[in-house]
Design a protein around this motif. Structure first.
Motif, PDB file in Angstrom:
ATOM      1  N   LEU A   1       7.376  58.177   0.425  1.00 13.02           N
ATOM      2  CA  LEU A   1       6.792  56.947   1.436  1.00 13.02           C
ATOM      3  C   LEU A   1       5.476  56.548   0.441  1.00 13.02           C
ATOM      4  CD1 LEU A   1       7.255  58.507   4.805  1.00 13.02           C
ATOM      5  CD2 LEU A   1       8.267  56.456   3.791  1.00 13.02           C
ATOM      6  N   GLU A   2       4.655  57.195   0.348  1.00 12.40           N
ATOM      7  CA  GLU A   2       3.409  56.705  -0.198  1.00 12.40           C
ATOM      8  C   GLU A   2       3.465  55.960  -1.334  1.00 12.40           C
ATOM      9  OE1 GLU A   2      -1.439  57.797  -1.306  1.00 12.40           O
ATOM     10  OE2 GLU A   2      -0.096  59.209  -0.073  1.00 12.40           O
ATOM     11  N   ASP A   3       3.971  56.484  -2.481  1.00 12.20           N
ATOM     12  CA  ASP A   3       4.504  56.040  -3.963  1.00 12.20           C
ATOM     13  C   ASP A   3       5.095  54.680  -3.701  1.00 12.20           C
ATOM     14  OD1 ASP A   3       3.405  58.155  -4.961  1.00 12.20           O
ATOM     15  OD2 ASP A   3       5.310  59.213  -5.412  1.00 12.20           O
ATOM     16  N   VAL A   4       6.231  54.523  -2.618  1.00  9.80           N
ATOM     17  CA  VAL A   4       6.746  53.305  -2.527  1.00  9.80           C
ATOM     18  C   VAL A   4       6.050  52.188  -1.926  1.00  9.80           C
ATOM     19  CG1 VAL A   4       8.764  52.212  -1.232  1.00  9.80           C
ATOM     20  CG2 VAL A   4       9.016  54.487  -2.364  1.00  9.80           C
ATOM     21  N   PHE A   5       5.305  52.463  -1.319  1.00 14.78           N
ATOM     22  CA  PHE A   5       4.400  51.513  -0.372  1.00 14.78           C
ATOM     23  C   PHE A   5       3.221  51.032  -1.603  1.00 14.78           C
ATOM     24  CE2 PHE A   5       5.396  53.257   3.615  1.00 14.78           C
ATOM     25  CZ  PHE A   5       6.470  52.318   4.074  1.00 14.78           C
TER      26      PHE A   5
ATOM     27  N   ILE B   1       2.403  47.426  -2.998  1.00 16.15           N
ATOM     28  CA  ILE B   1       0.852  46.820  -3.001  1.00 16.15           C
ATOM     29  C   ILE B   1       0.373  46.267  -4.484  1.00 16.15           C
ATOM     30  CG2 ILE B   1      -1.574  47.484  -2.856  1.00 16.15           C
ATOM     31  CD1 ILE B   1      -0.745  49.275  -0.588  1.00 16.15           C
ATOM     32  N   ARG B   2       0.886  47.264  -5.340  1.00 18.91           N
ATOM     33  CA  ARG B   2       0.572  46.704  -6.731  1.00 18.91           C
ATOM     34  C   ARG B   2       1.335  45.337  -7.418  1.00 18.91           C
ATOM     35  NH1 ARG B   2       0.825  52.485  -7.648  1.00 18.91           N
ATOM     36  NH2 ARG B   2       3.039  52.294  -8.138  1.00 18.91           N
ATOM     37  N   LYS B   3       2.563  45.378  -6.674  1.00 16.98           N
ATOM     38  CA  LYS B   3       3.354  44.258  -6.952  1.00 16.98           C
ATOM     39  C   LYS B   3       2.603  42.887  -6.566  1.00 16.98           C
ATOM     40  CE  LYS B   3       7.867  46.097  -7.844  1.00 16.98           C
ATOM     41  NZ  LYS B   3       9.551  46.173  -7.511  1.00 16.98           N
ATOM     42  N   LYS B   4       2.094  43.102  -5.371  1.00 13.71           N
ATOM     43  CA  LYS B   4       1.463  41.804  -4.564  1.00 13.71           C
ATOM     44  C   LYS B   4       0.052  41.560  -4.988  1.00 13.71           C
ATOM     45  CE  LYS B   4       0.875  40.077   0.072  1.00 13.71           C
ATOM     46  NZ  LYS B   4       1.483  38.840  -0.199  1.00 13.71           N
ATOM     47  N   TYR B   5      -0.865  42.799  -5.274  1.00 10.44           N
ATOM     48  CA  TYR B   5      -2.108  42.533  -5.271  1.00 10.44           C
ATOM     49  C   TYR B   5      -2.584  42.779  -6.772  1.00 10.44           C
ATOM     50  CZ  TYR B   5      -2.216  42.185  -0.300  1.00 10.44           C
ATOM     51  OH  TYR B   5      -2.123  41.668   1.020  1.00 10.44           O
TER      52      TYR B   5
ATOM     53  N   ASP C   1       3.455  41.299   5.890  1.00  5.95           N
ATOM     54  CA  ASP C   1       2.841  40.449   4.884  1.00  5.95           C
ATOM     55  C   ASP C   1       3.445  40.338   3.527  1.00  5.95           C
ATOM     56  OD1 ASP C   1       1.052  40.105   6.854  1.00  5.95           O
ATOM     57  OD2 ASP C   1      -0.581  41.400   5.884  1.00  5.95           O
ATOM     58  N   PHE C   2       4.382  41.597   3.235  1.00  9.33           N
ATOM     59  CA  PHE C   2       5.084  41.517   2.132  1.00  9.33           C
ATOM     60  C   PHE C   2       6.286  40.876   1.856  1.00  9.33           C
ATOM     61  CE2 PHE C   2       2.237  45.418   2.377  1.00  9.33           C
ATOM     62  CZ  PHE C   2       1.849  45.451   0.960  1.00  9.33           C
ATOM     63  N   GLY C   3       6.799  40.341   3.181  1.00  8.07           N
ATOM     64  CA  GLY C   3       8.249  39.542   3.137  1.00  8.07           C
ATOM     65  C   GLY C   3       9.180  40.700   3.596  1.00  8.07           C
ATOM     66  N   ARG C   4      10.207  39.940   4.061  1.00  5.64           N
ATOM     67  CA  ARG C   4      11.511  40.793   4.642  1.00  5.64           C
ATOM     68  C   ARG C   4      12.117  41.334   3.303  1.00  5.64           C
ATOM     69  NH1 ARG C   4      14.498  41.531   8.908  1.00  5.64           N
ATOM     70  NH2 ARG C   4      16.575  41.915   8.638  1.00  5.64           N
ATOM     71  N   ARG C   5      12.297  40.557   2.227  1.00  9.88           N
ATOM     72  CA  ARG C   5      12.988  40.995   1.024  1.00  9.88           C
ATOM     73  C   ARG C   5      12.499  42.275   0.388  1.00  9.88           C
ATOM     74  NH1 ARG C   5      14.567  36.821  -4.072  1.00  9.88           N
ATOM     75  NH2 ARG C   5      15.712  38.527  -5.236  1.00  9.88           N
ATOM     76  N   VAL C   6      10.996  42.071   0.267  1.00  6.37           N
ATOM     77  CA  VAL C   6      10.617  43.201  -0.360  1.00  6.37           C
ATOM     78  C   VAL C   6      10.507  44.530   0.471  1.00  6.37           C
ATOM     79  CG1 VAL C   6       8.209  44.124  -0.931  1.00  6.37           C
ATOM     80  CG2 VAL C   6       8.892  41.795  -1.491  1.00  6.37           C
ATOM     81  N   VAL C   7      10.550  44.482   1.794  1.00  4.17           N
ATOM     82  CA  VAL C   7      10.752  45.436   2.634  1.00  4.17           C
ATOM     83  C   VAL C   7      12.204  46.196   2.460  1.00  4.17           C
ATOM     84  CG1 VAL C   7      10.747  46.340   4.938  1.00  4.17           C
ATOM     85  CG2 VAL C   7       8.976  44.530   4.198  1.00  4.17           C
ATOM     86  N   GLN C   8      13.272  45.360   2.507  1.00  3.62           N
ATOM     87  CA  GLN C   8      14.470  45.673   2.441  1.00  3.62           C
ATOM     88  C   GLN C   8      14.622  46.602   0.916  1.00  3.62           C
ATOM     89  OE1 GLN C   8      16.918  46.097   4.327  1.00  3.62           O
ATOM     90  NE2 GLN C   8      16.590  44.388   5.838  1.00  3.62           N
ATOM     91  N   THR C   9      14.015  46.047  -0.089  1.00  2.11           N
ATOM     92  CA  THR C   9      13.954  46.580  -1.537  1.00  2.11           C
ATOM     93  C   THR C   9      13.387  48.056  -1.356  1.00  2.11           C
ATOM     94  OG1 THR C   9      13.899  44.446  -2.699  1.00  2.11           O
ATOM     95  CG2 THR C   9      13.389  46.314  -3.933  1.00  2.11           C
ATOM     96  N   ALA C  10      12.225  47.979  -0.687  1.00  4.93           N
ATOM     97  CA  ALA C  10      11.669  49.304  -0.345  1.00  4.93           C
ATOM     98  C   ALA C  10      12.508  50.486   0.353  1.00  4.93           C
ATOM     99  CB  ALA C  10      10.201  48.895   0.165  1.00  4.93           C
TER     100      ALA C  10
END
Length: 414
Positions: free
Chosen positions: A28-32, A36-40, A105-114
């Motif tokens: 879970l932590e690796d995915v989150f 974060i790295r993709k956004k920030y 804050d990451f958007g629905r699409r990013v969350v679905q990908t996660a």
């Protein structure tokens, strides 16, 4: 999808795959952190706190407050004073700002990908766990349920529902399989093909027969009897050389059991494969003689350099030595690690003046005669045809004893 639903659905999936809690938290932590790295651009100044049981997720971004005119305002871990005071009005330069980042804050699409990434990571981990599990079980005996019958293999299921393969080449020719039945086999090899583990079983391997012996004969399981070598023609014939570490235990008798009671279940499991159990010995000539059982050898010549043995037998023993389709002599050769050539002992056949060793029972002890017979020497002339050194190597008799026997036999013909 809020964090609670995402984590809870993932946790349920991971638990169904027997993934332990620390591993689940790490995935879970690796995915989150990837999100974060993709956004920030970095996750170095982020803390990710996960409670898999409650489904709670907290992500905190920590930055140091700098003056609005500072050159450091573009650093990932710095925040201008003006921006910090939008969060809290009394912030000052040099203080740290801990700002919570929400999953939304990451958007629905990013969350679905996660979510898809989480599931895929568990599936990959599941494959690795399965591979490691069976890699450590190569050579172990397992029971599996027949699931699917294919042209070149049988697919079985282990007790956890994993698919494992029993290829046609690893099946005993007489084997017949029905869906839902349970069969025994050893784990033969484990391969990783395109990221997917393939577990291959075998019923033709000598290791399979060895494990059956360990299961059925307590003395082997306890280490009192050792299996020195196994050779097989699967479904037809096998030779097993055994040795006892306790002089009080007859290794052959212990393996066969009273009236064959112990070995019967092994023979049945192997489709009535004929099993010869042989008492192992370091005496090479004696081992060859035992390996060719039930045939009785008149004499032999060993060429160790060429790894060939010439054995001489009476005409009525030749077919026994060779066996059906040459199986007996082929297995005997593999057991001793040499090529065995069989010759008819014509000279011994034409000699009508020979005397059976039993005729000397009043001068030679019965156990000595039995020892000579065990190496295929049944008559006086078959013994006299060998040198003293050959007889010492072939039998377990002492040199003085052999000299005494030879003297008695020579006297008969003089």
């Amino acid at each position: 999808m809020d964090s609670g639903v995402l984590i809870e659905s993932f946790a349920d999936f991971a638990r169904s795959k027997n993934i332990d809690r620390p591993t689940m938290i790490k995935i879970l932590e690796d995915v989150f952190r990837t999100m974060i790295r993709k956004k920030y651009g970095t996750d170095e100044n982020f803390d990710v706190i996960i409670n898999a049981e409650s489904g709670d997720l907290e992500m905190w971004r920590t930055r140091e407050i700098v003056d609005d005119n500072s050159e450091d305002i573009w650093d990932y871990d710095k925040i201008p004073l003006a921006e910090a005071r939008k969060i809290q009005a009394d912030f000052e330069v040099g203080e740290e700002v801990a700002e919570e980042v929400k999953l939304e804050d990451f958007g629905r699409r990013v969350v679905q990908t996660a979510r898809q990434t989480l599931i895929q990571k568990v599936k990959d981990l599941e494959k690795e766990i399965l591979y490691d599990k069976y890699k450590n079980q190569v050579g172990d005996l397992i029971n599996a349920e027949v699931y699917q019958l294919l042209k070149n293999e049988v697919i079985l299921l282990d007790n956890e529902g994993n698919e494992i393969s029993l290829p046609k080449g690893e099946q005993i020719p007489k084997d017949r399989y029905r869906k839902g039945e349970t069969t025994k086999a050893v784990v033969h090899r484990v391969e990783m093909i395109n990221g997917t583990p393939k577990i291959v079983l075998s019923r033709t391997s000598p290791v399979f027969l060895e494990r059956l012996f360990e299961n059925e004969i307590p003395e082997i399981y306890d280490g009192l009897i050792s299996i020195r070598r196994i050779v097989r023609e699967p479904g037809e014939r096998a030779k097993v050389a055994v040795e006892s570490y306790d002089d009080r235990i007859d290794p052959v008798g212990a393996c066969v059991g009273m009236k064959g009671s112990r070995i019967h279940s092994i023979v049945r499991e192997l489709g009535n494969e004929n099993i010869d159990v042989i008492n192992y010995t370091d005496n090479f000539e004696l081992l060859i003689s035992r390996a060719l059982s039930p045939a009785k050898i008149s004499s032999m010549q060993v060429d160790r350099d060429a790894k060939r043995v010439s054995v001489f037998l009476k005409p009525d023993q030749v077919s026994l030595a060779i066996g059906k389709g040459g199986q007996n002599i082929k297995l005997a050769g593999r057991l001793v690690g040499m090529e065995i050539d069989v010759f008819r002992d014509v000279e011994g056949q034409e000699d009508d003046e020979d005397v059976d060793l039993s005729e000397f029972s009043d001068e030679i002890d019965t156990w000595m005669i039995d020892e000579l017979r065990r190496v295929g020497l049944d008559t006086a002339k078959s013994v006299l045809a060998r040198t003293k050194d050959e007889l010492v190597r072939m039998t377990d008799l002492e040199e003085d004893t052999i000299e005494e026997i030879l003297a008695i036999l020579r006297q008969e013909f003089e």
